[in-house]
Scaffold this active site. Structure first.
Site, PDB file in Angstrom:
ATOM      1  N   HIS A 529       0.828  -1.209   0.000  1.00  0.00           N
ATOM      2  CA  HIS A 529       0.000   0.000   0.000  1.00  0.00           C
ATOM      3  C   HIS A 529       0.864   1.260   0.000  1.00  0.00           C
ATOM      4  CE1 HIS A 529      -3.535  -2.474   1.886  1.00  0.00           C
ATOM      5  NE2 HIS A 529      -3.252  -2.814   0.637  1.00  0.00           N
ATOM      6  N   TYR A 530       2.026   1.195  -0.622  1.00  0.00           N
ATOM      7  CA  TYR A 530       2.914   2.357  -0.660  1.00  0.00           C
ATOM      8  C   TYR A 530       2.287   3.471  -1.499  1.00  0.00           C
ATOM      9  CZ  TYR A 530       4.337  -0.467  -4.717  1.00  0.00           C
ATOM     10  OH  TYR A 530       4.336  -1.248  -5.842  1.00  0.00           O
TER      11      TYR A 530
END
Length: 594
Positions: A529-530
């Site tokens: 989920h960067y």
């Protein structure tokens, strides 16, 4: 107990001697590969005169919109804009439609383990020592993720400044096409009931909404275990206006710098054979290039195109189009820690279906049952698999090819029964630690240097400890009794197993699991989920136009300062639809008809 050392995460060593031999690099020459008539290989854009593969439009024809990146945001954006304007969508990867590693839930971990050049995922290791993946396929992250679908909170929507009415019109547009209600697996029911038992309440039932407590969310897997991706949203496009090229790797954006401000005018891309092509924008007012290449790809492309910190660009002899020190900065990734729970009996496969949304700033999720094929133990597998390349006992400098092969040889002799069980996942909601990406060369195919600085902010580490304490309570809940293999010291043993597993390249501190801060650092992994690198107000305006440049926007998760909801794919797809409608309404008013 020794066999259980090989359970938690994939160690894929990027080396010719360790490349996978299973389901690897398959070139799917199948009619279903190009599901829609407007999808073509990049080489068809301007083919050789002797070739029979030609576009109905000449490559010399310009487009109203060129979208770089056919991913989670790019596909709904392209479909929407094509209703009224000509759109060229360029995707560096292939299609997902005839790729069983993408389509079938049972192959989820295999898609991530494939490190071949034609894989739907591209592995990278951050400078922090954490293994990670980028999507490289039409449909983007929706093709390689765990499928969980949940919206952002209302407070998030307000903080971003989006039009709530249009947001609430855009989410259902996605949901009606590719989202399903899951058939809750036994492991997921156990985690759900345990979350409620330990106080993560109330139980909010099945909902897409982001609400404190425990809930069941949506999924992009149907009841047959088949994945439905953002690429299927292209079915809503105007086929006369949309052209999609796959295996089209954009190398740089071209600018007209003769005016007061540089103006984006086209892109240079290479096809699957390495041949270069140029696509140009229409000169009609309002025409734009839109970069939707993701949190790694978008800032990377801006840098290679001459937009970024002047000193860094000059270091690589890249002509400076616009000096902006913030490009590639403020990168964040949500730290994830998992605990593997061995089971007395086989556990049905499941990916994320239920979530505990706590008030501690952490989310609790679960997966189960991967890697239980009698044959699959002979292969290296990926995320959430119980069959992992286990090299954590070997110091990084001693991880030779011989040591890797020795582990793989031993792994083949491990009993199939050693891999029964599931995972409880604990994720930091909004990390305060930030990092950056920076260039290592001028090759767009190579990953840039990526740093997230996990746990550099003490508040992140404190929240991880709080989350692990919640997991400890879950493990002791009465609903987990049927799964537990141990009668005494269950939690301590499971924590030790998690530390011993090779989940990253960070030095381990085994037998120190009573220090939960150290446990968080030792077992740190990612859930992909960067975000960040092209923040609003620093790189782009609130309407996602690149500051100081005309005819260029960035629309994707690189603009986020926080990852929306428990899992971002719903909001990233919504963002593509939302911005497409917003752009059309700005240009056409009520005549937009969307």
């Amino acid at each position: 107990m020794a066999p259980l050392l090989a359970y938690l995460y994939l160690l894929v060593w990027i080396s010719s001697s360790t490349v996978l031999t299973f389901c690897q690099g398959v070139q799917y020459d199948h009619p279903a590969q190009y599901r829609y008539p407007f999808i073509k290989p990049a080489s068809s854009f301007s083919p050789d005169p002797s070739s029979s593969a030609r576009w109905t439009r000449s490559a010399a024809v310009s487009y109203d919109y060129i979208i770089v990146g056919g991913g989670t945001a790019g596909c709904p954006l392209a479909a929407t804009l094509s209703r009224n304007y000509t759109v060229l969508l360029l995707e560096r990867g292939g299609t997902p439609f005839a790729n069983p590693n993408v389509t079938l839930m049972q192959n989820f971990h295999i898609a991530l383990a494939d490190i071949s050049a034609t894989s739907a995922s591209q592995m990278f290791i951050s400078t922090d020592g954490v293994f990670n993946s980028r999507a490289r396929v039409l449909g983007g992250g929706t093709c390689i993720n765990a499928g969980f679908y949940t919206r952002a909170s209302t407070s998030y929507i307000k903080s971003v400044g989006w039009d709530e009415k249009l947001v609430n019109e855009s989410y259902p547009w996605i949901e009606k096409q590719i989202v399903h209600r899951p058939d809750l697996a036994p492991w997921q029911r156990t985690v759900r009931d345990s979350l409620i038992e330990v106080g993560i309440s109330p139980f909010n039932g099945f909902t897409y909404d982001h609400i404190y407590g425990t809930k069941v969310g949506g999924t992009i897997f149907d009841r047959f275990g088949r994945r439905h991706t953002a690429a299927e949203l292209l079915a809503s496009a105007n086929p006369e206006n949309l052209h999609v090229l796959v295996h089209a790797t954009v190398q740089k954006i071209e600018f007209d710098t003769t005016g007061k401000h540089p103006r984006a005018v086209g892109v240079i891309f290479k096809d699957e054979h390495g041949k270069k092509h140029k696509a140009t924008l229409s000169k009609r007012s309002g025409s734009e290039i839109i970069v939707s290449s993701g949190a790694i790809g978008s800032p990377h492309l801006l840098l290679l195109s001459g937009i970024g910190p002047k000193a860094e660009l000059k270091k690589f002899n890249i002509p400076v189009v616009l000096d902006n020190e913030f490009v590639g900065k403020g990168m964040s990734d949500n730290p994830l820690n998992t605990i593997f729970v061995p089971s007395k009996t086989p556990v049905k496969q499941s990916l994320i279906q239920t979530v505990g949304i706590t008030k501690l700033g952490v989310y609790i999720e679960a997966s189960s049952g991967f890697g239980q094929s009698k044959d699959s133990i002979h292969w290296d597998h990926g995320i959430a698999s119980a069959e992992i390349g286990q090299l954590s006992t070997i110091p990084p400098k001693q991880r030779t090819h011989e040591a890797i092969h020795e582990y793989r040889r031993r792994k083949r002799n491990l009993p199939h029964e050693a891999f029964k069980g599931g995972f409880i996942l604990e994720k930091i909601a909004n990390p305060l630690s930030t990092g950056q990406i920076s260039l290592i060369n001028k090759n767009i195919d190579d990953n840039p240097s990526i740093t997230f600085n996990y746990f550099s902010h003490p508040a992140d580490l404190a929240r991880c400890v709080d989350g692990i304490r919640v997991v400890e309570k879950i493990l002791k809940a009465k609903h987990f009794a049927p799964y537990a293999q141990y009668e005494k010291d269950v939690v301590e043993k499971l924590l030790n197993l998690s530390v011993e597993a090779n989940v990253n390249l960070i030095p381990k501190h085994t037998n120190d699991t009573k220090c939960l801060e150290q446990f968080c650092k030792d077992t740190l992994i990612t859930i992909w989920h960067y975000h960040g690198g092209c923040h609003v107000g620093k790189v782009v305006s609130p309407d996602y136009k690149v500051l100081g440049v005309k005819g260029l926007r960035v629309i994707d998760g690189s603009t986020f300062t926080e990852s929306p909801g428990t899992n971002p794919q719903a909001t990233v797809m919504m963002m593509g639809r939302y911005m497409g409608v917003k752009i059309l309404r700005e240009r056409l008013g009520k005549a937009a008809g969307v």
